[in-house]
Design an enzyme around this catalytic site. Structure first.
Site, PDB file in Angstrom:
ATOM      1  N   HIS A 135      -0.479   0.323 -12.557  1.00 49.64           N
ATOM      2  CA  HIS A 135       0.115  -1.006 -12.698  1.00 49.64           C
ATOM      3  C   HIS A 135      -0.241  -1.968 -11.569  1.00 49.64           C
ATOM      4  O   HIS A 135      -0.301  -3.174 -11.791  1.00 49.64           O
ATOM      5  CB  HIS A 135       1.641  -0.891 -12.826  1.00 49.64           C
TER       6      HIS A 135
ATOM      7  N   ARG B  92      27.855 -13.774 -14.789  1.00 49.61           N
ATOM      8  CA  ARG B  92      27.728 -12.613 -13.894  1.00 49.61           C
ATOM      9  C   ARG B  92      27.601 -11.286 -14.637  1.00 49.61           C
ATOM     10  O   ARG B  92      27.867 -10.230 -14.083  1.00 49.61           O
ATOM     11  CB  ARG B  92      28.876 -12.554 -12.886  1.00 49.61           C
TER      12      ARG B  92
ATOM     13  N   GLU C  89      14.316   2.454  -8.064  1.00 50.67           N
ATOM     14  CA  GLU C  89      12.910   2.527  -7.644  1.00 50.67           C
ATOM     15  C   GLU C  89      12.745   2.660  -6.129  1.00 50.67           C
ATOM     16  O   GLU C  89      11.960   1.956  -5.496  1.00 50.67           O
ATOM     17  CB  GLU C  89      12.124   1.304  -8.161  1.00 50.67           C
TER      18      GLU C  89
ATOM     19  N   HIS D   4      -1.497  -5.270 -12.943  1.00 52.07           N
ATOM     20  CA  HIS D   4      -0.839  -6.559 -12.697  1.00 52.07           C
ATOM     21  C   HIS D   4      -1.800  -7.553 -12.064  1.00 52.07           C
ATOM     22  O   HIS D   4      -1.743  -8.757 -12.346  1.00 52.07           O
ATOM     23  CB  HIS D   4       0.389  -6.364 -11.799  1.00 52.07           C
TER      24      HIS D   4
ATOM     25  N   HIS E  94      -0.706  -6.415 -21.448  1.00 53.56           N
ATOM     26  CA  HIS E  94      -0.242  -5.563 -20.356  1.00 53.56           C
ATOM     27  C   HIS E  94      -0.809  -4.142 -20.462  1.00 53.56           C
ATOM     28  O   HIS E  94      -1.321  -3.588 -19.485  1.00 53.56           O
ATOM     29  CB  HIS E  94       1.290  -5.519 -20.359  1.00 53.56           C
TER      30      HIS E  94
ATOM     31  N   LYS F 145      15.095  -2.587 -16.145  1.00 54.07           N
ATOM     32  CA  LYS F 145      14.356  -3.600 -15.384  1.00 54.07           C
ATOM     33  C   LYS F 145      14.315  -4.892 -16.188  1.00 54.07           C
ATOM     34  O   LYS F 145      13.927  -4.894 -17.351  1.00 54.07           O
ATOM     35  CB  LYS F 145      12.921  -3.133 -15.110  1.00 54.07           C
TER      36      LYS F 145
ATOM     37  N   LYS G 132      10.762   8.774 -19.405  1.00 55.27           N
ATOM     38  CA  LYS G 132      11.250   7.577 -18.722  1.00 55.27           C
ATOM     39  C   LYS G 132      12.700   7.767 -18.291  1.00 55.27           C
ATOM     40  O   LYS G 132      13.078   7.451 -17.155  1.00 55.27           O
ATOM     41  CB  LYS G 132      11.117   6.359 -19.649  1.00 55.27           C
TER      42      LYS G 132
ATOM     43  N   GLU H 132       0.864   3.156 -22.264  1.00 51.83           N
ATOM     44  CA  GLU H 132       2.059   3.638 -21.566  1.00 51.83           C
ATOM     45  C   GLU H 132       2.435   5.051 -22.008  1.00 51.83           C
ATOM     46  O   GLU H 132       2.940   5.840 -21.216  1.00 51.83           O
ATOM     47  CB  GLU H 132       3.233   2.680 -21.784  1.00 51.83           C
TER      48      GLU H 132
ATOM     49  N   ARG I 112      10.733   6.743  -9.079  1.00 49.44           N
ATOM     50  CA  ARG I 112      10.489   5.801 -10.172  1.00 49.44           C
ATOM     51  C   ARG I 112       9.206   4.993  -9.963  1.00 49.44           C
ATOM     52  O   ARG I 112       8.597   4.538 -10.926  1.00 49.44           O
ATOM     53  CB  ARG I 112      11.686   4.860 -10.347  1.00 49.44           C
TER      54      ARG I 112
ATOM     55  N   ASN J 297       4.639   3.383 -12.144  1.00 50.75           N
ATOM     56  CA  ASN J 297       3.719   2.251 -11.999  1.00 50.75           C
ATOM     57  C   ASN J 297       2.264   2.709 -11.879  1.00 50.75           C
ATOM     58  O   ASN J 297       1.415   1.947 -11.392  1.00 50.75           O
ATOM     59  CB  ASN J 297       4.113   1.408 -10.784  1.00 50.75           C
TER      60      ASN J 297
END
Length: 363
Positions: free
Chosen positions: A250, A123, A239, A254, A267, A145, A229, A187, A243, A247
């Site tokens: 993206h 956990r 997000e 993606h 990427h 993330k 960032k 990026e 935030r 993206n």
């Protein structure tokens, strides 16, 4: 660079530092500060291990840490639940306790998987991000993330879980292949495009030095990217709003990655082509960014990145985008440029999107 630099990510009880310098991986004080407990499990891949595992293990030993190693296959194609299970298996076989620290030594794929394992083993156990690619240093290692891919979508299985520290050693970029280095610059360019026009101008001026991997230029580019960032993550960790602007490009990117098969395009390469599409869409929707589109294309080309998307077909492209996490109530939301250095997130009708894709060569 003579002195280590730091960027603070101010997240209350989960606040942490991004430490940036040269040769920091081989310094025992790096690990004395970053790791509280004694037991450390280094998660890496064969490519990175060949260059950096030995100095990291020696520095950990000098810092009084007891380290073991898990080696995962290298590449986006292995960012899967099966690879994640290898980490759990090793931790359980070693009877790793709750005070174990996972140390992610590698690129973004490895950092994402190690972070997810740390978040879910017992956990939650501490982990430290040690990104060795430019893309991971300026993006995926910062902000918490963590995720793995699913055949139907990228990063669809994961959670938010902050590292205890991020350790960036500029020396790791000396061994980075040219294609991966360029992918990381995508990026970096993104931060200028969406939130810092002055940084974008600096990148236009300094791109020749960045392409030579000049240490001074790189140091500033990475530090400024991390500051951008961190600023967004602190304002919107989960997000819900701001935030999502990170993206930019993206949703398109993606889709390109998933359609071609993860790893076919890197990427950053997919994001580069995606940013051009997003900028073109912004222009089509009436935002005054005609000049920005041209400058973005030119800067990406200077960084040896693609500015044209692969031919997927307009409808197929749209279908792939609908697997994206940013779909709300069956409507795709896109990060758009209102101006250079200023972004927003808006829903866009499918018909508008198909018009864009067909205009830019998708049949």
């Amino acid at each position: 660079m003579d002195m280590n630099q730091e960027v603070r990510v101010e997240l209350g009880d989960e606040a942490y530092d991004i430490v940036l310098g040269q040769g920091v991986l081989g310094q025992s004080q790096t690990w004395q500060r970053a790791i509280a407990g004694r037991q450390v499990v280094v998660v890496t891949n064969p490519t990175v291990a060949a260059w950096y595992l030995t100095p990291v293990l020696e520095a950990l030993q000098q810092a009084g840490k007891q380290a073991s190693v898990i080696t995962l296959p290298d590449g986006e194609a292995y960012k899967t639940l099966d690879s994640l299970r290898l980490i759990y298996d090793a931790l359980l076989q070693q009877r790793a306790a709750r005070d174990v620290t996972l140390l992610a030594l590698g690129g973004g794929v490895l950092g994402d998987m190690t972070g997810f394992a740390a978040a879910t083993y017992m956990r939650g156990v501490p982990f430290v991000q040690v990104p060795t690619t430019l893309l991971a240093q300026v993006d995926s290692s910062v902000g918490g993330k963590t995720a793995v891919n699913h055949p139907l979508g990228k990063n669809m299985i994961g959670c938010f879980y902050q590292p205890r520290q991020v350790v960036i050693d500029l020396d790791t970029l000396k061994t980075l292949p040219a294609r991966e280095y360029s992918a990381g610059l995508a990026e970096v360019i993104k931060y200028g495009a969406i939130m810092d026009a002055a940084f974008f101008v600096w990148l236009e001026q300094q791109m020749p030095n960045l392409m030579k991997r000049d240490v001074e230029a790189l140091s500033y580019a990475i530090k400024r990217s991390c500051e951008c960032k961190a600023q967004v993550v602190v304002a919107d960790e989960r997000e819900h709003g701001l935030r999502a602007t990170l993206n930019f490009g993206h949703t398109f990117g993606h889709a390109i990655e998933a359609a071609l098969g993860y790893g076919t395009w890197l990427h950053g390469e997919a994001v580069a082509a995606g940013m051009v599409l997003a900028a073109e869409l912004s222009q089509q929707l009436g935002y005054p960014v005609t000049d920005t589109v041209l400058r973005l294309r030119a800067l990406l080309q200077q960084a040896q990145l693609p500015v044209e998307a692969p031919a997927l077909g307009a409808q197929a492209f749209l279908d792939w985008m609908k697997h994206d996490k940013k779909v709300q109530e069956a409507r795709l939301r896109y990060v758009l440029l209102q101006a250079l250095g200023q972004a927003c997130v808006e829903p866009v009708p499918d018909a508008e999107m198909l018009t864009l894709l067909r205009r830019l060569g998708q049949t």
